[in-house]
Scaffold this active site. Sequence first.
Site, PDB file in Angstrom:
ATOM      1  N   ASP A 407       0.822  -1.207   0.000  1.00  0.00           N
ATOM      2  CA  ASP A 407       0.000   0.000   0.000  1.00  0.00           C
ATOM      3  C   ASP A 407       0.857   1.258   0.000  1.00  0.00           C
ATOM      4  O   ASP A 407       1.900   1.313   0.648  1.00  0.00           O
ATOM      5  CB  ASP A 407      -0.898  -0.018   1.250  1.00  0.00           C
ATOM      6  N   GLU A 460       1.228  -0.570  -5.217  1.00  0.00           N
ATOM      7  CA  GLU A 460       0.275   0.507  -5.477  1.00  0.00           C
ATOM      8  C   GLU A 460       1.107   1.784  -5.576  1.00  0.00           C
ATOM      9  O   GLU A 460       1.409   2.422  -4.571  1.00  0.00           O
ATOM     10  CB  GLU A 460      -0.758   0.624  -4.350  1.00  0.00           C
TER      11      GLU A 460
END
Length: 731
Positions: A407, A460
């Site tokens: 993330d 990401e």
Amino acid sequence: MTPVPESALPGALWAVAHGRSAQPHDVLGQHLEAGGLRVRVLRPLATRVRVRFEDDVTLDLDHEQDGIFSGLREDADRTMDYRVLTTWEDGVEHVGDDPYRFAPTVGEVDLHLINEGRHEQLWTVLGAHTRAYDGPMGPVEGVSFAVWAPRAKAVHVIGDFNGWDEASHPMRCLGGSGVWELFVPGAADGDVYKFALRGADDVVRHKADPLARLAETAPATGSVVTTSGHEWQDAAWLEQRARTDPHTGRMSVYEVHPGSWRQGLSWRDLADELVDHVVRHGFTHIELMPVMDHPYPPSWGYHVTSYFAPNSRFGSPDDFRHLVDRCHRAGIGVILDWVPGHFATDEWALVAFDGLPLYEHPDPRRGWQPDWGSYVFDFGRPEVRNFLVANALYWLEEFHVDGLRVDGVASMLYLDYSRGDGDWLPNAHGGRENLEAVALLQEVNATAYRRSPGIVTIAEESTAWPGVTAPTDGGGLGFGLKWNMGWMNDALRYLAEDPINRQHHHRLLSFAMMYAYAESYLLPISHDEVVHGKGSMPLKIPGTIEQQLATLRAFYAYQWSFPGKQLIFMGTEMAQTREWAESRSLDWELLDDPGHRRVAELVAQLNSFAADHPAMWALDADPAGFQWLDADDHLGNTVAFLRFADQERRGDVVAVVVNFGGADRGELRIGLPRAGRWQVRLDTSGYDAAGSPSQAGVTVEAEEHPWQGQPWSARVRVAALGAVYLTPASP
């Protein structure tokens, strides 16, 4: 253990008794002296203390100082096994073992690796571990505790096993390692515990174990001793995975928030219901939003407090292992969302762990993330880097997961991320790149791929940082895949336009091919796109509900055929119309509606088609796998292209035509690379209110009519807001 000199003994005893000793084993336990064997135990408020040795000799201990009792066995010339017999005001003699007669449970090599930041299995030495020892007086079972707190003045382990008494179990600091350790006989699985750390400021703070493998369910904040008894049944899956390259294989990912897929389900419930749903729809992988324990459900798991503990709201660590095992036995891979960029602010967790910034960077210009109101790890500190690298390996090795989606990579890479002038510190070269974070990501990726063959790591990452999926030995970050955020943003902007206006935005469909091979990509329609006022997927699209669903079906056909792996968030497979909220279940009743059910059926069709046609994925990251037929038909709002399965383009091939316009493209001529009969294998139309006939199954004969750069061509009808796939017909 070195006995304390007699001159220093009163001070050392006082420090132990008053919670200020870093070396309690130097005075407690057993020590050979010139006159015999000295035994000293800490028993505050005891009225009588005796010791029984392995040879059945009993020795009365005298109160020496501040609740510490001591005795000398003059005839002994060796250490030996013994038990402590303690009487308190209840008049009953209690038999117990002595934690301070045991050798350290963390070895010198482990300590060296921890301090170097190179202990790849950190979870095997730090944290809480059940242990059993044989001895002359019988077996001893208990739990060893170890925690890294380099600037603490003293550390005690407190928990169910000692009535949460801050005084009874002081831990020892092992050399200059900053690791504190103690074996507690009688402690057991299921015991709740914390560490009472006396910080550099002399304040005692109760902290959860950073390496806890199970946490109490919020609002409780303790750590829980746990030992796995799960017997894995996925050996065949792991063997197959090790022989497979996930980057060149088929990957269709179903992203799930465990708490709201269907509310009230446990890990074991999900092992049945979720896995069956994923198998029925043909996905290859489940991606779970963070399962690491977090006290605040609306954070969706992105504010982690216990990095090594699966969320206890859904069950035990073995319950989570059961879910992964069940996925593997059903042929489904498991990817976990992992959050190494920042951590939660709860004072009982990682924050100022030993009284000062430890896991977080001490300078708020690097140690605070303003976007999310959370602390940023000190990536340059070896032990902190080790904590994160080992955490990634822990999920891969202990839970057999098949990949990690990392993330917020951009927030880690740039020192000025979400910071204005003067609010960030440049690197050693004056630049904005976070060199320590880069090194961490490279180490995580290189180590994970080395230790766990067949896994995949996914970034990401939303910027143009070069080499996200390039090998680390060439300076890349070493990820296997990168989320294609540019494709996603362009595609959703295009869908938001009315069909009559899409001709003016046609480049949004084709521009992604300008950089399609700069990285190895995954095409995401994630939870971030259906929350916080962004609207559900259907409601992003103008028109009636029938037009929205038709457009969505065409879009999925486009997504599944565009170079890159696919990811969609739960609920989008049935075109959920309400925006996602973590506080409620998906709207499963939508599947009773034919239009929504058709979208779900189409997703299953797309996955089934891709499974049968390697042209859809085999060369996702290779220009040889894609060729435009028509990228410029802006007036018709249509794109057409070919997908190939091999470099020579002699094997599997699929022709794709997608019409995002509001009018049928009747008898549209499509260039084809081969002669013979071609069949429409998939047509997303035919399920709208008007009952437009589907072309699926229709066969056309390729004409020797060069078109769109191909030697052959054929005519095919493509409905408004529809897509078709064609392949050579079977002989």
